[in-house]
Motif scaffolding. Sequence first.
Motif, PDB file in Angstrom:
ATOM      1  N   SER A 123      19.014  74.310  29.550  1.00 10.02           N
ATOM      2  CA  SER A 123      17.968  73.703  28.733  1.00 10.02           C
ATOM      3  C   SER A 123      16.626  74.305  29.116  1.00 10.02           C
ATOM      4  O   SER A 123      16.363  74.558  30.295  1.00 10.02           O
ATOM      5  CB  SER A 123      17.932  72.182  28.932  1.00 10.02           C
ATOM      6  OG  SER A 123      16.803  71.616  28.275  1.00 10.02           O
ATOM      7  N   ASN A 125      13.992  72.645  28.765  1.00 14.42           N
ATOM      8  CA  ASN A 125      13.146  71.499  29.118  1.00 14.42           C
ATOM      9  C   ASN A 125      13.613  70.828  30.401  1.00 14.42           C
ATOM     10  O   ASN A 125      14.032  69.668  30.406  1.00 14.42           O
ATOM     11  CB  ASN A 125      13.136  70.487  27.965  1.00 14.42           C
ATOM     12  CG  ASN A 125      12.649  71.097  26.668  1.00 14.42           C
ATOM     13  OD1 ASN A 125      11.659  71.821  26.655  1.00 14.42           O
ATOM     14  ND2 ASN A 125      13.337  70.810  25.577  1.00 14.42           N
ATOM     15  N   ARG A 127      12.452  69.161  33.620  1.00 13.74           N
ATOM     16  CA  ARG A 127      11.230  68.555  34.127  1.00 13.74           C
ATOM     17  C   ARG A 127      11.512  67.875  35.460  1.00 13.74           C
ATOM     18  O   ARG A 127      12.369  66.987  35.544  1.00 13.74           O
ATOM     19  CB  ARG A 127      10.672  67.536  33.126  1.00 13.74           C
ATOM     20  CG  ARG A 127      10.272  68.151  31.788  1.00 13.74           C
ATOM     21  CD  ARG A 127       9.558  67.126  30.913  1.00 13.74           C
ATOM     22  NE  ARG A 127      10.415  65.985  30.616  1.00 13.74           N
ATOM     23  CZ  ARG A 127      11.261  65.948  29.593  1.00 13.74           C
ATOM     24  NH1 ARG A 127      11.382  67.001  28.792  1.00 13.74           N
ATOM     25  NH2 ARG A 127      11.993  64.889  29.378  1.00 13.74           N
ATOM     26  N   TYR A 130      15.111  67.496  36.568  1.00 13.55           N
ATOM     27  CA  TYR A 130      15.986  66.589  35.822  1.00 13.55           C
ATOM     28  C   TYR A 130      16.378  67.208  34.485  1.00 13.55           C
ATOM     29  O   TYR A 130      15.561  67.821  33.799  1.00 13.55           O
ATOM     30  CB  TYR A 130      15.307  65.237  35.582  1.00 13.55           C
ATOM     31  CG  TYR A 130      15.280  64.369  36.817  1.00 13.55           C
ATOM     32  CD1 TYR A 130      16.352  63.535  37.121  1.00 13.55           C
ATOM     33  CD2 TYR A 130      14.199  64.408  37.690  1.00 13.55           C
ATOM     34  CE1 TYR A 130      16.344  62.744  38.256  1.00 13.55           C
ATOM     35  CE2 TYR A 130      14.177  63.624  38.831  1.00 13.55           C
ATOM     36  CZ  TYR A 130      15.256  62.795  39.113  1.00 13.55           C
ATOM     37  OH  TYR A 130      15.242  62.028  40.244  1.00 13.55           O
ATOM     38  N   ASP A 132      17.998  66.309  30.754  1.00 17.33           N
ATOM     39  CA  ASP A 132      18.304  65.249  29.790  1.00 17.33           C
ATOM     40  C   ASP A 132      19.639  65.547  29.118  1.00 17.33           C
ATOM     41  O   ASP A 132      19.912  66.683  28.722  1.00 17.33           O
ATOM     42  CB  ASP A 132      17.199  65.145  28.737  1.00 17.33           C
ATOM     43  CG  ASP A 132      15.902  64.593  29.325  1.00 17.33           C
ATOM     44  OD1 ASP A 132      15.984  63.784  30.271  1.00 17.33           O
ATOM     45  OD2 ASP A 132      14.822  64.977  28.845  1.00 17.33           O
ATOM     46  N   ASP A 134      22.549  64.303  26.173  1.00 17.79           N
ATOM     47  CA  ASP A 134      22.920  63.533  24.993  1.00 17.79           C
ATOM     48  C   ASP A 134      24.446  63.442  24.958  1.00 17.79           C
ATOM     49  O   ASP A 134      25.128  64.412  24.626  1.00 17.79           O
ATOM     50  CB  ASP A 134      22.385  64.208  23.729  1.00 17.79           C
ATOM     51  CG  ASP A 134      22.697  63.420  22.462  1.00 17.79           C
ATOM     52  OD1 ASP A 134      23.381  62.382  22.557  1.00 17.79           O
ATOM     53  OD2 ASP A 134      22.259  63.849  21.372  1.00 17.79           O
ATOM     54  N   TYR A 192      22.351  58.316  26.303  1.00 20.07           N
ATOM     55  CA  TYR A 192      21.339  59.232  26.820  1.00 20.07           C
ATOM     56  C   TYR A 192      21.206  59.062  28.331  1.00 20.07           C
ATOM     57  O   TYR A 192      21.035  57.947  28.833  1.00 20.07           O
ATOM     58  CB  TYR A 192      19.995  59.011  26.123  1.00 20.07           C
ATOM     59  CG  TYR A 192      19.999  59.555  24.719  1.00 20.07           C
ATOM     60  CD1 TYR A 192      19.677  60.889  24.473  1.00 20.07           C
ATOM     61  CD2 TYR A 192      20.378  58.752  23.642  1.00 20.07           C
ATOM     62  CE1 TYR A 192      19.718  61.403  23.180  1.00 20.07           C
ATOM     63  CE2 TYR A 192      20.416  59.256  22.350  1.00 20.07           C
ATOM     64  CZ  TYR A 192      20.077  60.580  22.131  1.00 20.07           C
ATOM     65  OH  TYR A 192      20.135  61.093  20.862  1.00 20.07           O
ATOM     66  N   ARG A 194      19.996  61.071  32.267  1.00 18.41           N
ATOM     67  CA  ARG A 194      19.144  62.053  32.945  1.00 18.41           C
ATOM     68  C   ARG A 194      19.805  62.390  34.272  1.00 18.41           C
ATOM     69  O   ARG A 194      20.102  61.506  35.064  1.00 18.41           O
ATOM     70  CB  ARG A 194      17.741  61.504  33.149  1.00 18.41           C
ATOM     71  CG  ARG A 194      16.804  62.466  33.870  1.00 18.41           C
ATOM     72  CD  ARG A 194      15.365  62.057  33.697  1.00 18.41           C
ATOM     73  NE  ARG A 194      14.936  62.283  32.317  1.00 18.41           N
ATOM     74  CZ  ARG A 194      13.716  61.990  31.868  1.00 18.41           C
ATOM     75  NH1 ARG A 194      12.836  61.435  32.673  1.00 18.41           N
ATOM     76  NH2 ARG A 194      13.394  62.235  30.612  1.00 18.41           N
ATOM     77  N   LYS A 204      21.050  56.354  33.818  1.00 22.18           N
ATOM     78  CA  LYS A 204      21.315  55.922  32.448  1.00 22.18           C
ATOM     79  C   LYS A 204      20.029  55.461  31.770  1.00 22.18           C
ATOM     80  O   LYS A 204      19.200  54.789  32.378  1.00 22.18           O
ATOM     81  CB  LYS A 204      22.360  54.800  32.448  1.00 22.18           C
ATOM     82  CG  LYS A 204      23.730  55.261  32.913  1.00 22.18           C
ATOM     83  CD  LYS A 204      24.723  54.138  32.919  1.00 22.18           C
ATOM     84  CE  LYS A 204      24.526  53.199  34.102  1.00 22.18           C
ATOM     85  NZ  LYS A 204      24.811  53.853  35.382  1.00 22.18           N
ATOM     86  N   GLN A 205      19.891  55.828  30.497  1.00 22.02           N
ATOM     87  CA  GLN A 205      18.769  55.387  29.683  1.00 22.02           C
ATOM     88  C   GLN A 205      19.214  54.177  28.853  1.00 22.02           C
ATOM     89  O   GLN A 205      20.369  53.769  28.871  1.00 22.02           O
ATOM     90  CB  GLN A 205      18.290  56.525  28.791  1.00 22.02           C
ATOM     91  CG  GLN A 205      17.986  57.816  29.547  1.00 22.02           C
ATOM     92  CD  GLN A 205      16.904  57.662  30.585  1.00 22.02           C
ATOM     93  OE1 GLN A 205      15.807  57.226  30.278  1.00 22.02           O
ATOM     94  NE2 GLN A 205      17.198  58.024  31.828  1.00 22.02           N
TER      95      GLN A 205
END
Length: 335
Positions: A123, A125, A127, A130, A132, A134, A192, A194, A204-205
């Motif tokens: 990825s 992205n 940050r 971490y 992300d 899906d 979702y 991380r 977990k989100q």
Amino acid sequence: MKIRNYMLIGLLPLCFTACQTDEIPVPPEGNGNTEQTPEEPGESEDDSDKPINEELLLGLDATLKNLVESRSGVINAWQTGNEIGLYTEDKNLKYTYNGSKWIAAEPYEVQKEQTVYAYHPYSENIRDMYLDIDVTKQEDVMYGQCVVTSDFPTAKPEMNHALSLVRVKILRDEYLGEGMVTDVTIRNVTSYLRMNIQDGVVWKQDKKSDIPIGGGYMLNDANPTVPEAILPPLYHPQDVSVSFKLDGKDMSYTFPSYHEWEAGKIYTYSIKIKGAYNGEVNKEDVPIDVEYWSQFGKTDDIVIREVDFTNFEDMFFISGRTGYIPACTAVPAER
């Protein structure tokens, strides 16, 4: 006569001068210094034009931990187009597998000993270390790390699976109907996540989703179809269930909240259908088959005990239009 003698005497110095001039070597043009003048600081070629030292380039030779037989979404051997990210020294580098080796999107020289964190899927992205995730994409998520040096610049991380694999095996057993299974879905899944790419810890989100995992097949106990889903590791799955239609009838099974799904393991739930067509449908037992991804086929022993009707927490149900009937519980044996 005297005048002629005087003239000869006057010409003698000129003759001597001419002879001496022919014998003197002519110096080369310039100052005669053939050495090159050293370049002043700042006059060297630009660093961007400096040749790349291929011996220092960061390479990749990733291996897979816990190999399993081929499954949908789960990577057990690298395929052309697979992408891995290498994160090191605040650089997020992409490597793509071309069928035989990993190709770097950009060159990176290893000048010192440093730790490389590998992760999949790549990825842009990343940050604060971490990634992300899906879950609805049903991609295998992996992580690993290793140390590289200028003497050994090829990264050789062992990639670990960060998620769990849950399979649902529906068996005809005593069911007398046609046996068409459709719309198999895992419901109420935390979709979702991380992941810390350093150690594979998953956070977990809040968002939850339903994940379709198959259908459109006939019950066949001799060679059963086993839909499966890549799911978050859960120590207590809350309200997570599997639903399906059997000959058009809606059925569902809620995974017990005391179960634990660990990263890198396969969990198989076998649901046996009892009863006649258009009659009552109930489940006799749902064994839990835990298969380590490094030793495919290894199972835990299942302990079957009679239902304690005062302990509703441990009861398993499969529901049909006519209601549900409690049955036995299956508990993984202690290791």
